[in-house]
Design an enzyme around this catalytic site. Structure first.
Site, PDB file in Angstrom:
ATOM      1  CG  HIS A 158      24.229 -11.150 -32.007  1.00  0.00           C
ATOM      2  ND1 HIS A 158      24.048 -11.412 -30.665  1.00  0.00           N
ATOM      3  CD2 HIS A 158      23.989 -12.320 -32.652  1.00  0.00           C
ATOM      4  CE1 HIS A 158      23.715 -12.682 -30.507  1.00  0.00           C
ATOM      5  NE2 HIS A 158      23.673 -13.257 -31.685  1.00  0.00           N
TER       6      HIS A 158
HETATM    7  C1  LIG Z   1      27.947 -17.947 -36.991  1.00  0.00           C
HETATM    8  C2  LIG Z   1      26.720 -17.164 -36.657  1.00  0.00           C
HETATM    9  C3  LIG Z   1      25.913 -17.584 -35.602  1.00  0.00           C
HETATM   10  C4  LIG Z   1      24.773 -16.861 -35.283  1.00  0.00           C
HETATM   11  N1  LIG Z   1      23.897 -17.356 -34.350  1.00  0.00           N
HETATM   12  C5  LIG Z   1      22.670 -16.777 -34.203  1.00  0.00           C
HETATM   13  C6  LIG Z   1      21.642 -17.408 -33.457  1.00  0.00           C
HETATM   14  O1  LIG Z   1      21.800 -18.516 -32.939  1.00  0.00           O
HETATM   15  N2  LIG Z   1      20.454 -16.773 -33.347  1.00  0.00           N
HETATM   16  C7  LIG Z   1      20.205 -15.556 -33.932  1.00  0.00           C
HETATM   17  O2  LIG Z   1      19.122 -15.008 -33.749  1.00  0.00           O
HETATM   18  N3  LIG Z   1      21.160 -14.947 -34.678  1.00  0.00           N
HETATM   19  C8  LIG Z   1      22.358 -15.550 -34.861  1.00  0.00           C
HETATM   20  N4  LIG Z   1      23.281 -14.991 -35.698  1.00  0.00           N
HETATM   21  C9  LIG Z   1      22.963 -13.681 -36.305  1.00  0.00           C
HETATM   22  C10 LIG Z   1      21.970 -13.736 -37.465  1.00  0.00           C
HETATM   23  O3  LIG Z   1      22.145 -14.886 -38.251  1.00  0.00           O
HETATM   24  C11 LIG Z   1      22.123 -12.457 -38.285  1.00  0.00           C
HETATM   25  O4  LIG Z   1      21.717 -11.369 -37.472  1.00  0.00           O
HETATM   26  C12 LIG Z   1      21.293 -12.441 -39.554  1.00  0.00           C
HETATM   27  O5  LIG Z   1      21.688 -13.491 -40.406  1.00  0.00           O
HETATM   28  C13 LIG Z   1      21.422 -11.116 -40.290  1.00  0.00           C
HETATM   29  O6  LIG Z   1      20.692 -11.191 -41.471  1.00  0.00           O
HETATM   30  P1  LIG Z   1      20.886 -10.207 -42.704  1.00  0.00           P
HETATM   31  O7  LIG Z   1      19.791 -10.521 -43.665  1.00  0.00           O
HETATM   32  O8  LIG Z   1      21.003  -8.834 -42.178  1.00  0.00           O
HETATM   33  O9  LIG Z   1      22.307 -10.532 -43.319  1.00  0.00           O
HETATM   34  P2  LIG Z   1      23.142 -11.847 -43.631  1.00  0.00           P
HETATM   35  O10 LIG Z   1      22.607 -13.002 -42.881  1.00  0.00           O
HETATM   36  O11 LIG Z   1      24.557 -11.472 -43.443  1.00  0.00           O
HETATM   37  O12 LIG Z   1      22.863 -12.113 -45.170  1.00  0.00           O
HETATM   38  C14 LIG Z   1      23.349 -11.270 -46.186  1.00  0.00           C
HETATM   39  C15 LIG Z   1      23.508 -12.087 -47.470  1.00  0.00           C
HETATM   40  O13 LIG Z   1      23.860 -11.193 -48.507  1.00  0.00           O
HETATM   41  C16 LIG Z   1      24.867 -11.783 -49.311  1.00  0.00           C
HETATM   42  N5  LIG Z   1      25.647 -10.715 -49.928  1.00  0.00           N
HETATM   43  C17 LIG Z   1      26.446  -9.826 -49.303  1.00  0.00           C
HETATM   44  N6  LIG Z   1      27.001  -8.984 -50.191  1.00  0.00           N
HETATM   45  C18 LIG Z   1      26.544  -9.354 -51.409  1.00  0.00           C
HETATM   46  C19 LIG Z   1      26.767  -8.865 -52.722  1.00  0.00           C
HETATM   47  N7  LIG Z   1      27.555  -7.800 -52.951  1.00  0.00           N
HETATM   48  N8  LIG Z   1      26.166  -9.502 -53.760  1.00  0.00           N
HETATM   49  C20 LIG Z   1      25.344 -10.561 -53.545  1.00  0.00           C
HETATM   50  N9  LIG Z   1      25.101 -11.064 -52.309  1.00  0.00           N
HETATM   51  C21 LIG Z   1      25.691 -10.463 -51.252  1.00  0.00           C
HETATM   52  C22 LIG Z   1      25.681 -12.605 -48.328  1.00  0.00           C
HETATM   53  O14 LIG Z   1      26.411 -13.606 -48.994  1.00  0.00           O
HETATM   54  C23 LIG Z   1      24.615 -13.131 -47.385  1.00  0.00           C
HETATM   55  O15 LIG Z   1      24.123 -14.387 -47.776  1.00  0.00           O
HETATM   56  C24 LIG Z   1      24.437 -15.682 -36.015  1.00  0.00           C
HETATM   57  C25 LIG Z   1      25.249 -15.266 -37.075  1.00  0.00           C
HETATM   58  C26 LIG Z   1      26.382 -16.000 -37.408  1.00  0.00           C
HETATM   59  C27 LIG Z   1      27.222 -15.534 -38.566  1.00  0.00           C
END
Ligand SMILES: Cc1cc2nc3c(=O)[nH]c(=O)nc-3n(C[C@H](O)[C@H](O)[C@H](O)COP(=O)(O)OP(=O)(O)OC[C@H]3O[C@@H](n4cnc5c(N)ncnc54)[C@H](O)[C@@H]3O)c2cc1C
Length: 542
Positions: free
Chosen positions: A467
């Site tokens: 998280h």
């Molecule tokens: C294993 C795991 C289990 C989890 N379990 C839960 C759960 O059960 N319930 C819950 O609520 N939350 C859970 N979480 C947390 C939740 O999934 C995250 O808080 C959420 O995904 C964050 O979203 P985001 O859009 O900030 O970033 P991210 O989900 O990290 O997405 C960012 C994306 O940007 C891409 N990216 C990064 N840098 C670049 C670049 N330079 N160029 C192009 N693309 C790029 C990445 O590849 C990624 O796909 C979990 C997370 C993980 C990893």
């Protein structure tokens, strides 16, 4: 010409791609470094058990954690369409109303209080059970109750009640505290990732282009304005520049977003110079304020076949697969962490500060010693850590793993609260109601009881709850990275919109809060009036 380039197709990026392209006049380009979400294990709820082991992730780990005996933690972060929502445990929680009220009143973020953000949680939601003041049923994101709970879950509820922790049918409703079933981001026994919910239904939109396998290496800034991004489509190939007419939106996650800003010369100038990057804009807060939840766990051996551990055997895996394909039921329809709750390590806290996740197996994520009987896991995480960590660059090479330092337990308060939470989890597992199911405690093990012993145990075995937030903090003042409108301070036409902007980690899992940030962010970017603040039925004038 493209109007908006969104970097990263995680939950926030997918929401933005959908909402910004609702108007056919807006040309939107969504770029994702990872691949398509084709893998069948992504869509089958139980596939989560394989996810933290490397499918569709960056393969990162932390720097040695100096307040935890220098342990290096494996640090899974998604690299796939849908980002974390494609690989997470599908738990749908939002945190406590007080979390968002603290954003508004203590961080000075007008418009981000609970009553302001609740309409955005509801707009996202297609809840299969609730439709009321707290829940929506007309949004894209499937939210359902678990399909395959086991009798041990009910025994866990009774055990908690024997300790005075009430049963709660909806952690995202009027009250967060208590134990119960989580709702899950699932629909029709399949994962409802942000990619499935927000991108799949609109794949025919002519004004949206989604490209996978594209690594953005730099945001291009000219005369103080973000005008495009530099991309590499294959390792070693020549970088290309893509331009955007209106805005670049960085949605690359709590690790990826500060990493990309720093690669672009936007960040703490001294650090950038130390790795050979010429500063474009000195923004000291980039990569600071990192917060994460840390999971400590109790693992018990069961008296018999009470969890899903035995499904690791080939013939039972095959049977579970068949049952799932034919009936959408059984172990493969379980995301394995479907039961849990919220309670207090600090009895004077204003809202719950410990979260439990009951895992229907032993070491689902970590790979723990083999037991004679199936096992069961109870995780506990302290929800409002005071420690703050950093994301820094190891080198100027965009392909290099960043230096991820959650700085767990830098503040001794976090350690004290986490150990109290572990003791509470242990107490629950020892209650009478669980006696028919639980044979013995395997970890930490009865013989470990002092705080020092539990500290050593935690240093050996604790894991990230996945998280991370806060590294592009929304706020005011010199250390804030983005304004409450998500604009990067000091650079035009550049925003960050994802979990990294949250000033404080919500007291829960972070997927639903990130989707809310994406929903609200889309209205801000489009210059729309915010949705009217929530009014609860009980407060309405007659
Ligand atoms: C294993 C795991 C289990 C989890 N379990 C839960 C759960 O059960 N319930 C819950 O609520 N939350 C859970 N979480 C947390 C939740 O999934 C995250 O808080 C959420 O995904 C964050 O979203 P985001 O859009 O900030 O970033 P991210 O989900 O990290 O997405 C960012 C994306 O940007 C891409 N990216 C990064 N840098 C670049 C670049 N330079 N160029 C192009 N693309 C790029 C990445 O590849 C990624 O796909 C979990 C997370 C993980 C990893």
């Amino acid at each position: 010409m493209t109007d908006f380039i969104i970097v990263g197709a995680g939950p926030a990026g997918c929401v933005l791609a959908n909402r910004l392209s609702e108007d056919p006049a807006n040309k939107v380009l969504l770029l994702e470094a990872g691949g398509k979400d084709w893998h069948p294990l992504i869509h089958m709820p139980a596939g989560f058990a394989k996810m933290t082991k490397g499918i569709a992730s960056w393969g990162w780990s932390t720097v040695p954690q100096k307040h935890m005996n220098d342990r290096v933690f494996w640090y899974t972060q998604a690299k796939v369409l849908g980002g974390g929502s494609s690989i997470n445990a599908q738990i749908y929680t939002r945190g406590n109303a007080r979390d968002y009220d603290a954003w508004e009143h203590e961080e000075g973020l007008a418009g981000w209080g609970y009553r302001d953000v609740l309409p955005y949680f509801k707009r996202a939601e297609d809840n299969q059970r609730f439709s009321n003041d707290y829940h929506g049923d007309a949004g894209p994101l499937g939210v359902s109750n678990p399909i395959a709970p086991l009798p041990i879950c009910e025994a866990y509820f009774r055990a908690a009640q024997q300790l005075g922790i009430p049963f709660n049918p909806d952690f995202n409703g009027a009250s967060q505290e208590g134990v119960g079933y989580y709702q899950l981001t699932q629909k029709d026994a399949r994962r409802s990732s942000a990619s499935v919910a927000y991108l799949k239904p609109i794949r025919d939109r002519k004004n949206l282009t989604v490209k996978t396998g594209i690594m953005v290496t730099r945001v291009v800034v000219e005369n103080g304005r973000a005008v495009g991004v530099e991309i590499v489509d294959k390792p070693g190939s020549r970088p290309q520049i893509l331009h955007a007419e209106r805005e670049i939106i960085v949605s690359s996650g709590t690790i990826g977003s500060p990493k990309l800003l720093m690669q672009s010369g936007i960040g703490p100038a001294d650090h950038l110079k130390s790795v050979g990057i010429a500063p474009v804009h000195d923004l000291p807060g980039v990569g600071s304020n990192m917060q994460d939840h840390l999971d400590l766990f109790v693992i018990c051996e069961c008296t018999g076949d009470h969890t899903y551990d035995n499904y690791a055997k080939l013939h039972r895996t095959a049977w579970a697969g068949l049952q799932y394909l034919l009936l959408k039921k059984g172990p493969a329809a379980s995301s394995l962490f479907e039961t849990g709750g919220f309670w207090y390590a600090d009895p004077t806290a204003a809202s719950p500060d410990i979260q439990f996740h009951l895992g229907l197996g032993s070491g689902i994520e970590a790979g723990v010693e083999k037991l004679n009987n199936p096992g069961v896991t109870l995780n506990s995480a302290y929800l409002r850590p005071r420690s703050r960590g950093t994301v820094r660059l190891a080198s100027a090479d965009p392909a290099a793993m960043p230096l991820i330092d959650p700085n767990y337990w830098a503040d001794p308060h976090d350690k004290a609260m986490a150990i109290k939470g572990l003791r509470l989890a242990r107490e629950i597992m020892r209650q009478q109601a669980l006696k028919p199911y639980v044979l013995r405690e395997v970890l930490p093990g009865e013989r470990l009881d002092t705080d020092d012993e539990l500290f050593d145990y935690a240093c050996r075995s604790a894991k990230t709850d996945h998280h991370p937030v806060g590294t592009c903090r929304m706020g005011h003042g010199e250390d804030a990275v983005v304004t409450p409108e998500l604009k990067v301070r000091g650079i035009d036409a550049l925003r960050v919109c994802d979990a990294s902007v949250m000033p404080r980690v919500p007291s829960s899992n972070t997927n639903a809060p990130t989707i809310m940030v994406g929903e609200k962010g889309a209205d801000i970017i489009l210059g729309r009036e915010p949705l009217p603040p929530a009014v609860f039925s009980g407060n309405r004038a007659a």
